[in-house]
Scaffold this motif. Structure first.
Motif, PDB file in Angstrom:
ATOM      1  N   ALA A  75       0.839  -1.202   0.000  1.00 34.84           N
ATOM      2  CA  ALA A  75       0.000   0.000   0.000  1.00 34.84           C
ATOM      3  C   ALA A  75       0.874   1.251   0.000  1.00 34.84           C
ATOM      4  N   ALA A  76       1.964   1.216   0.785  1.00 38.35           N
ATOM      5  CA  ALA A  76       2.873   2.368   0.828  1.00 38.35           C
ATOM      6  C   ALA A  76       3.506   2.595  -0.539  1.00 38.35           C
ATOM      7  N   VAL A  77       3.800   1.513  -1.239  1.00 42.94           N
ATOM      8  CA  VAL A  77       4.360   1.624  -2.593  1.00 42.94           C
ATOM      9  C   VAL A  77       3.348   2.292  -3.526  1.00 42.94           C
ATOM     10  N   VAL A  78       2.098   1.849  -3.456  1.00 46.91           N
ATOM     11  CA  VAL A  78       1.043   2.424  -4.309  1.00 46.91           C
ATOM     12  C   VAL A  78       0.865   3.911  -3.996  1.00 46.91           C
ATOM     13  N   ILE A  79       0.836   4.245  -2.700  1.00 46.39           N
ATOM     14  CA  ILE A  79       0.654   5.644  -2.298  1.00 46.39           C
ATOM     15  C   ILE A  79       1.811   6.493  -2.794  1.00 46.39           C
ATOM     16  N   ASP A  80       3.015   5.994  -2.679  1.00 46.03           N
ATOM     17  CA  ASP A  80       4.191   6.735  -3.133  1.00 46.03           C
ATOM     18  C   ASP A  80       4.134   6.979  -4.645  1.00 46.03           C
ATOM     19  N   ALA A  81       3.863   5.910  -5.392  1.00 42.64           N
ATOM     20  CA  ALA A  81       3.861   6.010  -6.860  1.00 42.64           C
ATOM     21  C   ALA A  81       2.777   6.976  -7.346  1.00 42.64           C
ATOM     22  N   ILE A  82       1.617   6.935  -6.678  1.00 41.66           N
ATOM     23  CA  ILE A  82       0.505   7.807  -7.057  1.00 41.66           C
ATOM     24  C   ILE A  82       0.727   9.231  -6.558  1.00 41.66           C
ATOM     25  N   GLY A  83       1.246   9.339  -5.346  1.00 42.25           N
ATOM     26  CA  GLY A  83       1.404  10.644  -4.707  1.00 42.25           C
ATOM     27  C   GLY A  83       2.329  11.566  -5.475  1.00 42.25           C
ATOM     28  N   ARG A  84       3.411  11.002  -5.993  1.00 42.17           N
ATOM     29  CA  ARG A  84       4.377  11.845  -6.703  1.00 42.17           C
ATOM     30  C   ARG A  84       3.847  12.341  -8.034  1.00 42.17           C
ATOM     31  N   LEU A  85       2.759  11.722  -8.539  1.00 45.96           N
ATOM     32  CA  LEU A  85       2.160  12.176  -9.793  1.00 45.96           C
ATOM     33  C   LEU A  85       1.086  13.242  -9.579  1.00 45.96           C
ATOM     34  N   GLN A  86       0.761  13.541  -8.315  1.00 43.26           N
ATOM     35  CA  GLN A  86      -0.245  14.584  -8.080  1.00 43.26           C
ATOM     36  C   GLN A  86       0.302  15.921  -8.566  1.00 43.26           C
ATOM     37  N   GLU A  87      -0.554  16.657  -9.245  1.00 47.22           N
ATOM     38  CA  GLU A  87      -0.133  17.934  -9.827  1.00 47.22           C
ATOM     39  C   GLU A  87       0.546  18.798  -8.766  1.00 47.22           C
ATOM     40  N   GLY A  88       1.784  19.184  -9.020  1.00 46.31           N
ATOM     41  CA  GLY A  88       2.488  20.054  -8.088  1.00 46.31           C
ATOM     42  C   GLY A  88       3.368  19.325  -7.087  1.00 46.31           C
ATOM     43  N   ALA A  89       3.311  17.989  -7.075  1.00 50.68           N
ATOM     44  CA  ALA A  89       4.113  17.232  -6.096  1.00 50.68           C
ATOM     45  C   ALA A  89       5.597  17.273  -6.455  1.00 50.68           C
ATOM     46  N   LEU A  90       5.892  17.164  -7.737  1.00 45.44           N
ATOM     47  CA  LEU A  90       7.282  17.202  -8.184  1.00 45.44           C
ATOM     48  C   LEU A  90       7.664  18.635  -8.502  1.00 45.44           C
ATOM     49  N   GLY A  91       8.847  19.033  -8.077  1.00 42.39           N
ATOM     50  CA  GLY A  91       9.273  20.411  -8.275  1.00 42.39           C
ATOM     51  C   GLY A  91       9.237  20.800  -9.743  1.00 42.39           C
ATOM     52  N   ASP A  92       9.860  19.994 -10.560  1.00 48.79           N
ATOM     53  CA  ASP A  92       9.929  20.260 -11.986  1.00 48.79           C
ATOM     54  C   ASP A  92       8.788  19.521 -12.673  1.00 48.79           C
ATOM     55  N   ALA A  93       7.902  20.285 -13.314  1.00 51.25           N
ATOM     56  CA  ALA A  93       6.718  19.683 -13.926  1.00 51.25           C
ATOM     57  C   ALA A  93       7.093  18.632 -14.963  1.00 51.25           C
ATOM     58  N   GLN A  94       8.290  18.738 -15.506  1.00 49.85           N
ATOM     59  CA  GLN A  94       8.732  17.796 -16.530  1.00 49.85           C
ATOM     60  C   GLN A  94       9.152  16.454 -15.940  1.00 49.85           C
ATOM     61  N   SER A  95       9.497  16.457 -14.677  1.00 49.74           N
ATOM     62  CA  SER A  95      10.116  15.260 -14.094  1.00 49.74           C
ATOM     63  C   SER A  95       9.305  13.998 -14.314  1.00 49.74           C
ATOM     64  N   ALA A  96       7.984  14.090 -14.072  1.00 51.32           N
ATOM     65  CA  ALA A  96       7.152  12.902 -14.203  1.00 51.32           C
ATOM     66  C   ALA A  96       7.120  12.413 -15.641  1.00 51.32           C
ATOM     67  N   LEU A  97       7.218  13.353 -16.578  1.00 52.17           N
ATOM     68  CA  LEU A  97       7.185  12.977 -17.998  1.00 52.17           C
ATOM     69  C   LEU A  97       8.462  12.274 -18.408  1.00 52.17           C
ATOM     70  N   GLN A  98       9.560  12.623 -17.719  1.00 47.39           N
ATOM     71  CA  GLN A  98      10.852  12.040 -18.077  1.00 47.39           C
ATOM     72  C   GLN A  98      11.158  10.772 -17.291  1.00 47.39           C
ATOM     73  N   ASP A  99      10.217  10.384 -16.434  1.00 52.71           N
ATOM     74  CA  ASP A  99      10.421   9.190 -15.622  1.00 52.71           C
ATOM     75  C   ASP A  99      10.805   7.983 -16.433  1.00 52.71           C
ATOM     76  N   SER A 100      11.582   7.142 -15.807  1.00 52.81           N
ATOM     77  CA  SER A 100      11.734   5.791 -16.293  1.00 52.81           C
ATOM     78  C   SER A 100      10.327   5.225 -16.461  1.00 52.81           C
TER      79      SER A 100
END
Ligand code: 9WO
Length: 253
Positions: free
Chosen positions: A145-170
Protein backbone atom coordinates in the motif's frame (compact mmCIF):
# COMPACT_ATOMS: atom_id res chain seq x y z
CA UNK A 1 -6.42 13.00 -3.82
CA UNK A 2 -7.61 11.16 -0.76
CA UNK A 3 -6.54 7.62 0.10
CA UNK A 4 -8.11 5.65 2.94
CA UNK A 5 -6.19 2.59 4.12
CA UNK A 6 -7.77 -0.27 6.05
CA UNK A 7 -4.98 -1.88 8.07
CA UNK A 8 -4.16 -3.51 11.39
CA UNK A 9 -1.00 -1.37 11.43
CA UNK A 10 -1.93 2.26 10.72
CA UNK A 11 1.48 3.61 11.79
CA UNK A 12 3.15 1.35 9.24
CA UNK A 13 1.37 3.08 6.37
CA UNK A 14 1.61 6.61 7.81
CA UNK A 15 5.40 6.19 8.13
CA UNK A 16 5.66 5.69 4.40
CA UNK A 17 4.32 9.15 3.59
CA UNK A 18 6.31 11.30 6.01
CA UNK A 19 9.32 12.09 3.87
CA UNK A 20 10.57 13.77 0.72
CA UNK A 21 8.30 14.43 -2.24
CA UNK A 22 5.37 12.52 -0.72
CA UNK A 23 5.79 14.20 2.67
CA UNK A 24 5.64 17.62 1.02
CA UNK A 25 2.64 16.61 -1.12
CA UNK A 26 0.86 15.56 2.09
CA UNK A 27 1.85 18.78 3.89
CA UNK A 28 0.54 20.85 1.01
CA UNK A 29 -2.76 18.96 0.95
CA UNK A 30 -2.23 17.40 -2.48
CA UNK A 31 -2.46 14.00 -0.85
CA UNK A 32 -4.55 13.04 2.16
CA UNK A 33 -4.06 9.61 3.73
CA UNK A 34 -6.17 8.25 6.56
CA UNK A 35 -5.94 4.80 8.15
CA UNK A 36 -8.79 2.68 9.52
CA UNK A 37 -8.05 -0.16 11.90
CA UNK A 38 -10.39 -3.19 11.77
CA UNK A 39 -9.38 -3.83 15.40
CA UNK A 40 -11.40 -0.73 16.34
CA UNK A 41 -14.49 -2.40 14.86
CA UNK A 42 -13.93 -5.84 16.38
CA UNK A 43 -16.26 -7.33 19.02
CA UNK A 44 -15.61 -8.54 22.53
CA UNK A 45 -12.90 -8.07 25.09
CA UNK A 46 -10.30 -9.68 22.87
CA UNK A 47 -11.26 -7.60 19.79
CA UNK A 48 -10.59 -10.56 17.56
CA UNK A 49 -9.84 -9.81 13.92
CA UNK A 50 -8.86 -13.32 12.79
CA UNK A 51 -9.80 -16.96 13.10
CA UNK A 52 -8.43 -20.32 12.00
CA UNK A 53 -8.51 -21.47 8.37
CA UNK A 54 -11.57 -23.43 7.29
CA UNK A 55 -10.47 -26.84 6.00
CA UNK A 56 -7.59 -26.94 8.41
CA UNK A 57 -3.96 -26.07 8.09
CA UNK A 58 -1.69 -23.57 9.77
CA UNK A 59 -2.31 -19.87 10.09
CA UNK A 60 -5.21 -17.49 10.49
CA UNK A 61 -7.62 -15.66 8.19
CA UNK A 62 -8.99 -12.16 8.74
CA UNK A 63 -12.65 -12.10 9.81
CA UNK A 64 -15.28 -10.55 7.54
CA UNK A 65 -17.11 -8.34 10.06
CA UNK A 66 -14.31 -6.12 11.45
CA UNK A 67 -13.05 -5.51 7.89
CA UNK A 68 -16.55 -4.83 6.57
CA UNK A 69 -17.18 -2.26 9.30
CA UNK A 70 -13.79 -0.58 8.84
CA UNK A 71 -14.46 -0.38 5.08
CA UNK A 72 -17.89 1.15 5.71
CA UNK A 73 -16.36 3.75 8.01
CA UNK A 74 -13.68 4.57 5.43
CA UNK A 75 -16.33 4.89 2.70
CA UNK A 76 -18.44 7.27 4.78
CA UNK A 77 -15.50 9.42 5.82
CA UNK A 78 -15.26 11.22 2.50
CA UNK A 79 -17.65 12.04 -0.31
CA UNK A 80 -17.47 10.36 -3.67
CA UNK A 81 -17.18 6.85 -5.04
CA UNK A 82 -14.00 5.10 -3.97
CA UNK A 83 -12.82 1.82 -5.50
CA UNK A 84 -11.64 -0.71 -2.91
CA UNK A 85 -8.25 -2.12 -3.88
CA UNK A 86 -6.90 -5.21 -2.12
CA UNK A 87 -3.10 -5.58 -2.16
CA UNK A 88 -2.22 -9.21 -2.64
CA UNK A 89 0.15 -11.46 -4.61
CA UNK A 90 -2.94 -12.82 -6.42
CA UNK A 91 -3.72 -9.41 -7.91
CA UNK A 92 -3.00 -7.98 -11.33
CA UNK A 93 0.52 -6.57 -11.57
CA UNK A 94 0.86 -2.85 -10.93
CA UNK A 95 2.46 -0.96 -13.83
CA UNK A 96 3.25 2.71 -14.39
CA UNK A 97 0.21 2.85 -16.72
CA UNK A 98 -1.98 1.61 -13.88
CA UNK A 99 -0.32 4.08 -11.49
CA UNK A 100 -1.23 6.91 -13.88
CA UNK A 101 -4.86 5.74 -14.06
CA UNK A 102 -5.14 5.53 -10.28
CA UNK A 103 -3.44 8.92 -9.85
CA UNK A 104 -6.26 10.57 -11.78
CA UNK A 105 -8.94 9.36 -9.34
CA UNK A 106 -10.14 11.69 -6.58
CA UNK A 107 -10.05 8.93 -3.99
CA UNK A 108 -9.59 5.22 -3.31
CA UNK A 109 -9.55 2.73 -0.45
CA UNK A 110 -6.57 0.40 -0.03
CA UNK A 111 -7.21 -2.83 1.86
CA UNK A 112 -4.26 -4.51 3.58
CA UNK A 113 -4.36 -8.14 4.64
CA UNK A 114 -2.29 -9.92 7.29
CA UNK A 115 -1.83 -13.57 8.24
CA UNK A 116 -2.87 -15.91 5.36
CA UNK A 117 -5.16 -13.23 3.97
CA UNK A 118 -8.82 -12.22 4.21
CA UNK A 119 -12.00 -14.27 3.89
CA UNK A 120 -12.65 -14.67 0.14
CA UNK A 121 -16.33 -13.77 0.58
CA UNK A 122 -15.29 -10.25 1.62
CA UNK A 123 -13.05 -10.04 -1.45
CA UNK A 124 -15.97 -11.07 -3.68
CA UNK A 125 -18.44 -8.61 -2.16
CA UNK A 126 -16.38 -5.57 -1.23
CA UNK A 127 -13.24 -5.52 -3.36
CA UNK A 128 -13.27 -3.84 -6.78
CA UNK A 129 -9.73 -4.71 -7.75
CA UNK A 130 -6.88 -6.91 -6.53
CA UNK A 131 -3.40 -5.49 -7.19
CA UNK A 132 0.08 -6.97 -6.76
CA UNK A 133 3.27 -4.91 -6.72
CA UNK A 134 5.41 -7.91 -7.67
CA UNK A 135 5.84 -11.67 -7.51
CA UNK A 136 6.92 -12.11 -3.92
CA UNK A 137 5.14 -12.62 -0.61
CA UNK A 138 5.29 -10.01 2.14
CA UNK A 139 4.05 -10.42 5.69
CA UNK A 140 1.14 -8.11 4.93
CA UNK A 141 -0.26 -5.63 2.43
CA UNK A 142 0.99 -2.48 4.20
CA UNK A 143 4.32 -2.09 2.40
CA UNK A 144 2.54 -2.71 -0.90
CA UNK A 145 0.00 0.00 0.00
CA UNK A 146 2.87 2.37 0.83
CA UNK A 147 4.36 1.62 -2.59
CA UNK A 148 1.04 2.42 -4.31
CA UNK A 149 0.65 5.64 -2.30
CA UNK A 150 4.19 6.74 -3.13
CA UNK A 151 3.86 6.01 -6.86
CA UNK A 152 0.50 7.81 -7.06
CA UNK A 153 1.40 10.64 -4.71
CA UNK A 154 4.38 11.84 -6.70
CA UNK A 155 2.16 12.18 -9.79
CA UNK A 156 -0.24 14.58 -8.08
CA UNK A 157 -0.13 17.93 -9.83
CA UNK A 158 2.49 20.05 -8.09
CA UNK A 159 4.11 17.23 -6.10
CA UNK A 160 7.28 17.20 -8.18
CA UNK A 161 9.27 20.41 -8.28
CA UNK A 162 9.93 20.26 -11.99
CA UNK A 163 6.72 19.68 -13.93
CA UNK A 164 8.73 17.80 -16.53
CA UNK A 165 10.12 15.26 -14.09
CA UNK A 166 7.15 12.90 -14.20
CA UNK A 167 7.18 12.98 -18.00
CA UNK A 168 10.85 12.04 -18.08
CA UNK A 169 10.42 9.19 -15.62
CA UNK A 170 11.73 5.79 -16.29
CA UNK A 171 8.78 3.87 -17.84
CA UNK A 172 6.77 6.96 -18.83
CA UNK A 173 8.04 6.30 -22.34
CA UNK A 174 8.36 2.55 -21.87
CA UNK A 175 12.17 2.68 -21.57
CA UNK A 176 14.59 2.48 -18.68
CA UNK A 177 16.24 5.68 -17.51
CA UNK A 178 19.69 6.77 -18.73
CA UNK A 179 22.66 6.98 -16.29
CA UNK A 180 23.13 10.21 -14.31
CA UNK A 181 26.29 11.95 -13.10
CA UNK A 182 27.18 14.89 -10.89
CA UNK A 183 30.40 16.63 -9.82
CA UNK A 184 33.30 16.16 -9.53
CA UNK A 185 33.86 15.64 -13.25
CA UNK A 186 37.06 13.74 -12.53
CA UNK A 187 36.96 11.21 -9.71
CA UNK A 188 38.93 8.18 -8.58
CA UNK A 189 35.92 6.10 -9.78
CA UNK A 190 36.15 7.53 -13.30
CA UNK A 191 35.27 10.43 -15.58
CA UNK A 192 31.88 11.88 -16.43
CA UNK A 193 31.15 11.06 -20.13
CA UNK A 194 32.55 13.95 -22.18
CA UNK A 195 29.36 14.54 -24.19
CA UNK A 196 27.57 15.63 -20.99
CA UNK A 197 30.13 18.42 -20.57
CA UNK A 198 30.06 19.52 -24.22
CA UNK A 199 27.25 22.02 -23.88
CA UNK A 200 25.73 20.54 -27.05
CA UNK A 201 22.14 19.91 -25.92
CA UNK A 202 21.19 17.96 -29.03
CA UNK A 203 24.19 15.68 -28.56
CA UNK A 204 23.36 15.25 -24.86
CA UNK A 205 19.76 14.31 -25.69
CA UNK A 206 20.92 11.84 -28.36
CA UNK A 207 23.36 10.24 -25.90
CA UNK A 208 20.69 9.95 -23.19
CA UNK A 209 18.22 8.42 -25.63
CA UNK A 210 20.85 5.95 -26.81
CA UNK A 211 21.66 4.96 -23.21
CA UNK A 212 17.95 4.48 -22.42
CA UNK A 213 17.46 2.31 -25.47
CA UNK A 214 20.69 0.39 -24.85
CA UNK A 215 20.06 -0.30 -21.21
CA UNK A 216 16.52 -1.42 -21.94
CA UNK A 217 17.91 -3.78 -24.60
CA UNK A 218 20.54 -5.13 -22.19
CA UNK A 219 18.47 -5.40 -19.05
CA UNK A 220 14.79 -5.58 -20.02
CA UNK A 221 14.59 -6.71 -23.65
CA UNK A 222 10.92 -7.65 -23.23
CA UNK A 223 10.08 -3.95 -22.77
CA UNK A 224 11.45 -3.16 -26.23
CA UNK A 225 9.27 -5.84 -27.79
CA UNK A 226 6.20 -3.81 -26.80
CA UNK A 227 7.49 -0.70 -28.58
CA UNK A 228 7.82 0.26 -32.21
CA UNK A 229 11.05 2.20 -32.52
CA UNK A 230 11.30 5.05 -35.00
CA UNK A 231 14.19 5.18 -37.45
CA UNK A 232 16.24 7.53 -35.23
CA UNK A 233 15.81 5.21 -32.23
CA UNK A 234 16.74 2.16 -34.31
CA UNK A 235 19.95 3.90 -35.40
CA UNK A 236 20.79 4.92 -31.83
CA UNK A 237 20.24 1.38 -30.60
CA UNK A 238 22.42 -0.06 -33.38
CA UNK A 239 25.15 2.43 -32.41
CA UNK A 240 24.85 1.35 -28.78
CA UNK A 241 25.09 -2.32 -29.75
CA UNK A 242 28.23 -1.62 -31.84
CA UNK A 243 29.82 0.15 -28.89
CA UNK A 244 28.87 -2.73 -26.60
CA UNK A 245 30.07 -5.56 -28.83
CA UNK A 246 30.49 -8.68 -26.80
CA UNK A 247 27.85 -7.61 -24.30
CA UNK A 248 24.48 -9.15 -24.94
CA UNK A 249 21.12 -9.44 -23.26
CA UNK A 250 21.82 -10.13 -19.64
CA UNK A 251 21.17 -13.75 -18.89
CA UNK A 252 19.56 -14.91 -15.67
CA UNK A 253 22.26 -15.19 -13.01
C1 9WO B 1 0.84 -16.50 3.26
C2 9WO B 1 1.19 -17.81 3.08
C3 9WO B 1 1.63 -18.77 3.96
C4 9WO B 1 1.94 -20.03 3.48
C5 9WO B 1 1.80 -20.31 2.13
C6 9WO B 1 1.38 -19.33 1.25
C7 9WO B 1 1.08 -18.10 1.75
N1 9WO B 1 0.66 -17.02 1.11
C8 9WO B 1 0.48 -16.08 2.04
C9 9WO B 1 0.01 -14.80 1.70
O1 9WO B 1 -0.15 -14.52 0.51
N2 9WO B 1 -0.21 -13.94 2.70
C10 9WO B 1 -0.64 -12.63 2.40
C11 9WO B 1 0.17 -11.66 3.22
C12 9WO B 1 -2.07 -12.42 2.62
C13 9WO B 1 -2.44 -11.05 2.11
C14 9WO B 1 -1.52 -9.99 2.70
N3 9WO B 1 -0.16 -10.39 2.63
C15 9WO B 1 0.60 -10.02 1.58
C16 9WO B 1 0.34 -9.09 0.60
N4 9WO B 1 1.78 -10.54 1.33
N5 9WO B 1 2.27 -10.01 0.21
C17 9WO B 1 1.41 -9.13 -0.25
C18 9WO B 1 1.61 -8.43 -1.47
C19 9WO B 1 0.74 -7.43 -1.86
C20 9WO B 1 0.95 -6.80 -3.06
N6 9WO B 1 1.99 -7.14 -3.85
C21 9WO B 1 2.84 -8.10 -3.48
C22 9WO B 1 2.67 -8.76 -2.29
Amino acid sequence: MRIDVVTLFPEFVQQGIGFGVIGRAAERGLLEVEAWNPRDYAEGGYRRVDDSVCGGGPGMVMLIEPLRKALAAARQAAAGKAPVIYLSPQGRRLTQDKVRQLASLPRMILLCGRYEGIDERLVEREVDEELSIGDYVLSGGELAAAVVIDAIGRLQEGALGDAQSALQDSFSVGLLDCPHYTRPVGHEFGEVPAVLLSGDHAAVNRWRRMQSLGRTWLRRPELLENLTLGQDDQRLLEEFKREHKGQTHEQDH
